[in-house]
Design an enzyme around this catalytic site. Sequence first.
Site, PDB file in Angstrom:
ATOM      1  N   ARG A 179       1.873  12.074  -9.430  1.00 27.63           N
ATOM      2  CA  ARG A 179       2.355  10.703  -9.211  1.00 27.63           C
ATOM      3  C   ARG A 179       3.776  10.537  -9.740  1.00 27.63           C
ATOM      4  O   ARG A 179       4.523   9.682  -9.288  1.00 27.63           O
ATOM      5  CB  ARG A 179       1.452   9.686  -9.937  1.00 27.63           C
ATOM      6  CG  ARG A 179       0.044   9.599  -9.414  1.00 27.63           C
ATOM      7  CD  ARG A 179      -0.647   8.357  -9.991  1.00 27.63           C
ATOM      8  NE  ARG A 179      -2.090   8.433  -9.895  1.00 27.63           N
ATOM      9  CZ  ARG A 179      -2.815   8.115  -8.824  1.00 27.63           C
ATOM     10  NH1 ARG A 179      -2.219   7.697  -7.730  1.00 27.63           N
ATOM     11  NH2 ARG A 179      -4.133   8.201  -8.840  1.00 27.63           N
ATOM     12  N   GLU A 219       0.850  -1.196   0.000  1.00 35.48           N
ATOM     13  CA  GLU A 219       0.000   0.000   0.000  1.00 35.48           C
ATOM     14  C   GLU A 219       0.885   1.245   0.000  1.00 35.48           C
ATOM     15  O   GLU A 219       2.034   1.208   0.458  1.00 35.48           O
ATOM     16  CB  GLU A 219      -0.908  -0.081   1.248  1.00 35.48           C
ATOM     17  CG  GLU A 219      -1.906   1.029   1.436  1.00 35.48           C
ATOM     18  CD  GLU A 219      -2.896   1.229   0.306  1.00 35.48           C
ATOM     19  OE1 GLU A 219      -2.443   1.529  -0.813  1.00 35.48           O
ATOM     20  OE2 GLU A 219      -4.111   1.141   0.563  1.00 35.48           O
ATOM     21  N   ASP A 220       0.359   2.340  -0.503  1.00 35.88           N
ATOM     22  CA  ASP A 220       1.131   3.582  -0.511  1.00 35.88           C
ATOM     23  C   ASP A 220       1.141   4.257   0.851  1.00 35.88           C
ATOM     24  O   ASP A 220       2.170   4.685   1.349  1.00 35.88           O
ATOM     25  CB  ASP A 220       0.612   4.559  -1.596  1.00 35.88           C
ATOM     26  CG  ASP A 220      -0.894   4.818  -1.515  1.00 35.88           C
ATOM     27  OD1 ASP A 220      -1.573   4.220  -0.656  1.00 35.88           O
ATOM     28  OD2 ASP A 220      -1.389   5.620  -2.328  1.00 35.88           O
ATOM     29  N   PHE A 231      -1.108  16.111   3.734  1.00 32.71           N
ATOM     30  CA  PHE A 231      -1.562  15.464   2.512  1.00 32.71           C
ATOM     31  C   PHE A 231      -0.369  15.277   1.574  1.00 32.71           C
ATOM     32  O   PHE A 231       0.221  16.232   1.074  1.00 32.71           O
ATOM     33  CB  PHE A 231      -2.685  16.247   1.817  1.00 32.71           C
ATOM     34  CG  PHE A 231      -3.295  15.430   0.719  1.00 32.71           C
ATOM     35  CD1 PHE A 231      -4.295  14.506   0.999  1.00 32.71           C
ATOM     36  CD2 PHE A 231      -2.838  15.542  -0.590  1.00 32.71           C
ATOM     37  CE1 PHE A 231      -4.831  13.706  -0.004  1.00 32.71           C
ATOM     38  CE2 PHE A 231      -3.364  14.741  -1.597  1.00 32.71           C
ATOM     39  CZ  PHE A 231      -4.369  13.830  -1.310  1.00 32.71           C
ATOM     40  N   ASP A 255      -3.887   5.656   6.417  1.00 29.47           N
ATOM     41  CA  ASP A 255      -4.416   6.870   7.032  1.00 29.47           C
ATOM     42  C   ASP A 255      -5.373   6.446   8.154  1.00 29.47           C
ATOM     43  O   ASP A 255      -4.928   6.118   9.245  1.00 29.47           O
ATOM     44  CB  ASP A 255      -5.091   7.680   5.920  1.00 29.47           C
ATOM     45  CG  ASP A 255      -5.490   9.069   6.338  1.00 29.47           C
ATOM     46  OD1 ASP A 255      -4.764   9.682   7.127  1.00 29.47           O
ATOM     47  OD2 ASP A 255      -6.527   9.565   5.868  1.00 29.47           O
TER      48      ASP A 255
HETATM   49  P1  5GP Z   1      -7.448   4.905   4.709  1.00 27.82           P
HETATM   50  O1  5GP Z   1      -8.523   3.921   4.390  1.00 27.82           O
HETATM   51  O2  5GP Z   1      -6.283   4.299   5.451  1.00 27.82           O
HETATM   52  O3  5GP Z   1      -7.988   6.122   5.410  1.00 27.82           O
HETATM   53  O4  5GP Z   1      -6.977   5.506   3.336  1.00 27.82           O
HETATM   54  C1  5GP Z   1      -5.967   4.978   2.587  1.00 27.82           C
HETATM   55  C2  5GP Z   1      -5.992   5.579   1.200  1.00 27.82           C
HETATM   56  O5  5GP Z   1      -6.326   6.970   1.196  1.00 27.82           O
HETATM   57  C3  5GP Z   1      -4.607   5.491   0.594  1.00 27.82           C
HETATM   58  O6  5GP Z   1      -4.425   4.279  -0.072  1.00 27.82           O
HETATM   59  C4  5GP Z   1      -4.581   6.693  -0.331  1.00 27.82           C
HETATM   60  O7  5GP Z   1      -5.143   6.331  -1.561  1.00 27.82           O
HETATM   61  C5  5GP Z   1      -5.494   7.702   0.340  1.00 27.82           C
HETATM   62  N1  5GP Z   1      -4.684   8.668   1.124  1.00 27.82           N
HETATM   63  C6  5GP Z   1      -4.628   8.781   2.470  1.00 27.82           C
HETATM   64  N2  5GP Z   1      -3.803   9.766   2.854  1.00 27.82           N
HETATM   65  C7  5GP Z   1      -3.290  10.298   1.712  1.00 27.82           C
HETATM   66  C8  5GP Z   1      -2.342  11.352   1.448  1.00 27.82           C
HETATM   67  O8  5GP Z   1      -1.777  12.019   2.327  1.00 27.82           O
HETATM   68  N3  5GP Z   1      -2.061  11.606   0.130  1.00 27.82           N
HETATM   69  C9  5GP Z   1      -2.645  10.913  -0.879  1.00 27.82           C
HETATM   70  N4  5GP Z   1      -2.294  11.230  -2.128  1.00 27.82           N
HETATM   71  N5  5GP Z   1      -3.542   9.896  -0.669  1.00 27.82           N
HETATM   72  C10 5GP Z   1      -3.856   9.598   0.618  1.00 27.82           C
END
Ligand code: 5GP
Length: 179
Positions: free
Chosen positions: A170, A104-105, A157, A108
């Site tokens: 990206r 995963e990238d 962010f 959050d």
């Molecule tokens: P979660 O379900 O953990 O809240 O969200 C994960 C997804 O939200 C990540 O895979 C990503 O796509 C998006 N995301 C969360 N924080 C960021 C951020 O700081 N920057 C970007 N570009 N995407 C984020």
Amino acid sequence: MMNKEVLGNVMLDEETIAKRVKELGEQISADYDRDYNGEPVIMICILKGASIFAGDLLKKLTLDARIDFMAVSSYGASTKSSGVVKINKDLDTSIEGKNVLIVEDIIDSGLTLHYLIKSLWGRNPKSIKVCTLLDKPARRKVDMKADYVGFEIENRFIVGYGLDYDEKYRNLPYITCLE
Ligand code: 5GP
């Protein structure tokens, strides 16, 4: 939607990222060698954000490593808090009896992965581990800990190295944030 967003300073430069990816590759290779000696590992790259990280990490694995892809999105505002995600692109291959490494990238709230892991266990893999490039632990809404974390970061962010804002940035080789 704002279209004049401003980028902050470089948070993680190309060299720092490359060094950490190499370390993660070595650690994952050693762990899987020890725990699952010689068995294939199927890396599941979560599109699109993790694509660059997953490609770089794959090259650092000295295992029988395979790669498959999944694209997921949140099911809409009303179900956001429940963390139900929609699978927009599913795996091409079966993971039954296989060792799975989700790549995963960024984590959050943790809701996306929480749901995804639960759903993937339903396919009877042998093991599931998670490797995330970035982790924002302060934002967690569910108990979600990755097995491998590239960098812990503060609540900003993030864009670059695969991560986007409205599909932009990206292609940046480094990681920065929106001001
Ligand atoms: P979660 O379900 O953990 O809240 O969200 C994960 C997804 O939200 C990540 O895979 C990503 O796509 C998006 N995301 C969360 N924080 C960021 C951020 O700081 N920057 C970007 N570009 N995407 C984020």
